[in-house]
Write a protein that holds these residues in place. Structure first.
Motif, PDB file in Angstrom:
ATOM      1  N   THR A 104      40.734  40.045  37.494  1.00 39.97           N
ATOM      2  CA  THR A 104      39.831  39.143  38.370  1.00 39.97           C
ATOM      3  C   THR A 104      39.407  40.209  39.635  1.00 39.97           C
ATOM      4  O   THR A 104      40.394  40.530  40.305  1.00 39.97           O
ATOM      5  CB  THR A 104      40.519  37.995  38.932  1.00 39.97           C
ATOM      6  OG1 THR A 104      41.715  38.279  39.355  1.00 39.97           O
ATOM      7  CG2 THR A 104      40.627  37.034  37.859  1.00 39.97           C
ATOM      8  N   LEU A 139      34.433  39.653  37.060  1.00 34.59           N
ATOM      9  CA  LEU A 139      35.534  39.897  36.381  1.00 34.59           C
ATOM     10  C   LEU A 139      35.408  41.290  35.662  1.00 34.59           C
ATOM     11  O   LEU A 139      34.330  41.813  35.453  1.00 34.59           O
ATOM     12  CB  LEU A 139      35.651  38.909  35.058  1.00 34.59           C
ATOM     13  CG  LEU A 139      35.727  37.611  35.280  1.00 34.59           C
ATOM     14  CD1 LEU A 139      35.488  36.545  34.141  1.00 34.59           C
ATOM     15  CD2 LEU A 139      36.671  37.003  36.107  1.00 34.59           C
ATOM     16  N   PRO A 167      36.921  34.834  42.141  1.00 34.41           N
ATOM     17  CA  PRO A 167      37.802  34.562  40.926  1.00 34.41           C
ATOM     18  C   PRO A 167      39.433  35.388  41.374  1.00 34.41           C
ATOM     19  O   PRO A 167      39.496  36.404  41.752  1.00 34.41           O
ATOM     20  CB  PRO A 167      37.196  35.635  39.887  1.00 34.41           C
ATOM     21  CG  PRO A 167      36.399  36.467  40.593  1.00 34.41           C
ATOM     22  CD  PRO A 167      35.972  35.903  41.865  1.00 34.41           C
ATOM     23  N   VAL A 170      43.247  34.608  36.128  1.00 34.87           N
ATOM     24  CA  VAL A 170      42.396  34.324  34.763  1.00 34.87           C
ATOM     25  C   VAL A 170      43.577  34.288  33.569  1.00 34.87           C
ATOM     26  O   VAL A 170      44.655  34.842  33.652  1.00 34.87           O
ATOM     27  CB  VAL A 170      41.576  35.769  34.508  1.00 34.87           C
ATOM     28  CG1 VAL A 170      42.383  37.040  34.462  1.00 34.87           C
ATOM     29  CG2 VAL A 170      40.813  35.419  33.326  1.00 34.87           C
ATOM     30  N   LEU A 224      37.972  32.629  28.322  1.00 36.92           N
ATOM     31  CA  LEU A 224      38.490  32.886  29.937  1.00 36.92           C
ATOM     32  C   LEU A 224      38.417  31.271  30.679  1.00 36.92           C
ATOM     33  O   LEU A 224      37.500  30.893  30.668  1.00 36.92           O
ATOM     34  CB  LEU A 224      38.016  33.947  30.308  1.00 36.92           C
ATOM     35  CG  LEU A 224      37.990  35.470  29.732  1.00 36.92           C
ATOM     36  CD1 LEU A 224      37.193  36.352  30.576  1.00 36.92           C
ATOM     37  CD2 LEU A 224      39.237  35.793  29.583  1.00 36.92           C
ATOM     38  N   VAL A 274      39.032  30.735  34.677  1.00 35.45           N
ATOM     39  CA  VAL A 274      39.448  31.682  35.874  1.00 35.45           C
ATOM     40  C   VAL A 274      39.408  30.501  37.095  1.00 35.45           C
ATOM     41  O   VAL A 274      38.585  29.495  37.248  1.00 35.45           O
ATOM     42  CB  VAL A 274      38.041  32.363  36.143  1.00 35.45           C
ATOM     43  CG1 VAL A 274      38.349  33.246  37.512  1.00 35.45           C
ATOM     44  CG2 VAL A 274      37.805  33.177  34.893  1.00 35.45           C
TER      45      VAL A 274
END
Length: 421
Positions: A196, A203, A226, A229, A242, A244
């Motif tokens: 992140t 990402l 972010p 994760v 994913l 986040v």
């Protein structure tokens, strides 16, 4: 008649004693504090534990970020990981520190190369592009030690979106990587990394590679800051997706994985609190659907369980309040880390949080009925009067087949152990 009355009273007495015993057992603490602490580097903000030398006992690795100062200084932060080698009997020998980028922020132990032993992977928050140590892989070579390999994110791919001074100059430096997960996202047999980029709203995907171990990074936009994760197959299509934590916007973003290393944002939902910091993807209620547990580090002082419906839908949520006073005008606990594990072997998932401001580890023991739609928890507190708990991990440190907890302590810069009963 008297005999029957006597038997009835005995039965009542036995029932009362059993109830008291059961109540006492349910309130019995899950952990006991181990009296010895182990010194590590300054401000250990992440911790991981696993058997790194093949002796069956877990080693301990901490990412020691130090104090972050002006990025234009020669040493704007610490740049080392601490490595504690298990000697058995809960004794640990500090080994030479491992050199990474400035402000190593998260550490994961995983097998990256073709060798049997687990390797160490870390990402850094305060590393200038000129040093090019944004991600560091420490290949575990056994008795020969660790080989450090560094990987960089091009400066042009990361632009700051926050934390600027009055002149519009970044207070910190590119890239500001705060977390990572290691999985084979593209099904090529090699471990990849997704990290992140909190300060850059991205990402960063490092694809695994046979010879270089990680290839050139690929960027995916992710607005909202972010911070953490987690990877799981949320939509049931057999590919890793994913989740986040968006620290700045207070949301959770979900990215659908295509099994080829590509990710597309599917949806985002409110996290039910300010500053979502830590995520854990786990089936919390035994319905074979992936749930998501979110820890917030600001005034909500809460952990929220998002119960999965399948796909990226979470129609039921449950807030577990860490703050006793429920005073949302102040930070009472400041949760910095979260661990989800079955600590007592009852096949029910428990939770633990490290609370920096209140100087304690709080454990929530799952006391739910098997068919409960919402979980109920008991609460245990493990105070550290002269230290600030910051990061947690779970492992069996004393080889008794019971999960223990390791906690990093700011102030004394040490690791303490909570041993499972």
């Amino acid at each position: 008649m008297r005999f029957r009355t006597h038997i009835s009273r005995d039965r009542v007495l036995i029932a009362v004693l059993l109830f008291v015993a059961a109540s006492f057992q349910s309130r019995a603490e899950l952990f006991t504090k181990y009296g010895k602490w182990f010194n590590v580097g300054p401000n250990p903000c992440s911790i991981a534990a696993a058997d790194l030398n093949g002796d069956g006992l877990p080693e301990i690795v901490t990412a020691d970020r130090g104090s972050m100062t002006n990025p234009r200084e020669e040493r704007p932060a610490n740049d080392e990981l601490s490595y504690l080698e298990s000697q058995g009997n809960l004794e640990y020998l500090p080994k030479p520190p491992l050199k990474a980028g400035f402000a190593p922020y998260a550490v994961v132990l995983a097998n990256i190369d073709a060798l049997k032993a687990l390797d160490i992977v870390t990402v850094c928050f305060h590393e200038p592009p000129s040093r090019r140590r944004h991600l560091t892989l420490f290949r575990n070579l056994g008795e020969e030690g660790f080989e450090a390999l560094n990987y960089a994110v091009p400066e042009t791919d990361l632009q700051y979106h926050r934390i600027l001074d009055n002149d519009g100059v970044p207070i910190y430096t590119v890239p500001g990587l705060t977390s990572l997960t290691v999985r084979d996202f593209n099904r090529d047999g090699y471990r990849d990394v997704v990290a992140t980029g909190w300060s850059s709203d991205v990402l960063v995907y490092f694809p695994g590679d046979k010879t270089s171990y990680f290839g050139a990074p690929v960027m995916f936009p992710c607005e909202g800051g972010p911070r953490d994760v987690q990877a799981a197959d949320f939509d049931g299509d057999g590919e890793l997706d994913l989740a986040v934590a968006l620290y700045s916007s207070g949301d959770l973003a979900f990215f659908r994985g295509d099994g080829k290393g590509g990710f597309a944002e599917a949806t985002r939902i409110p996290s039910r609190g300010p500053l979502p910091l830590r995520l854990v993807a786990r089936d919390m209620n035994g319905d074979d659907k992936t749930d998501l547990v979110v820890a917030h580090c600001f005034t909500s002082d809460s952990v929220v369980v998002f119960y999965g419906d399948g796909g990226f839908s979470f129609s039921v949520t449950q807030e577990v309040e860490v703050g006793k006073e429920n005073n949302r005008a102040v930070v009472e606990h400041e949760i910095r880390d979260l661990v989800v594990e079955d600590f007592n072997g009852d096949n029910k998932v428990d939770m633990a949080v490290a609370c920096r401001a209140s100087r304690q580890v709080v454990v929530f023991s799952n006391q739910s009925a098997p068919s409960a739609s919402r979980l109920s928890f008991g609460r245990e507190e493990y105070p550290y009067k002269d230290a600030q708990p910051y990061a947690l991990c779970s492992a069996d440190f004393n080889a008794d087949e019971k999960p223990d907890l390791a906690v990093t302590l700011w102030g004394p810069n040490a690791v303490a152990l909570l041993l499972g009963k």
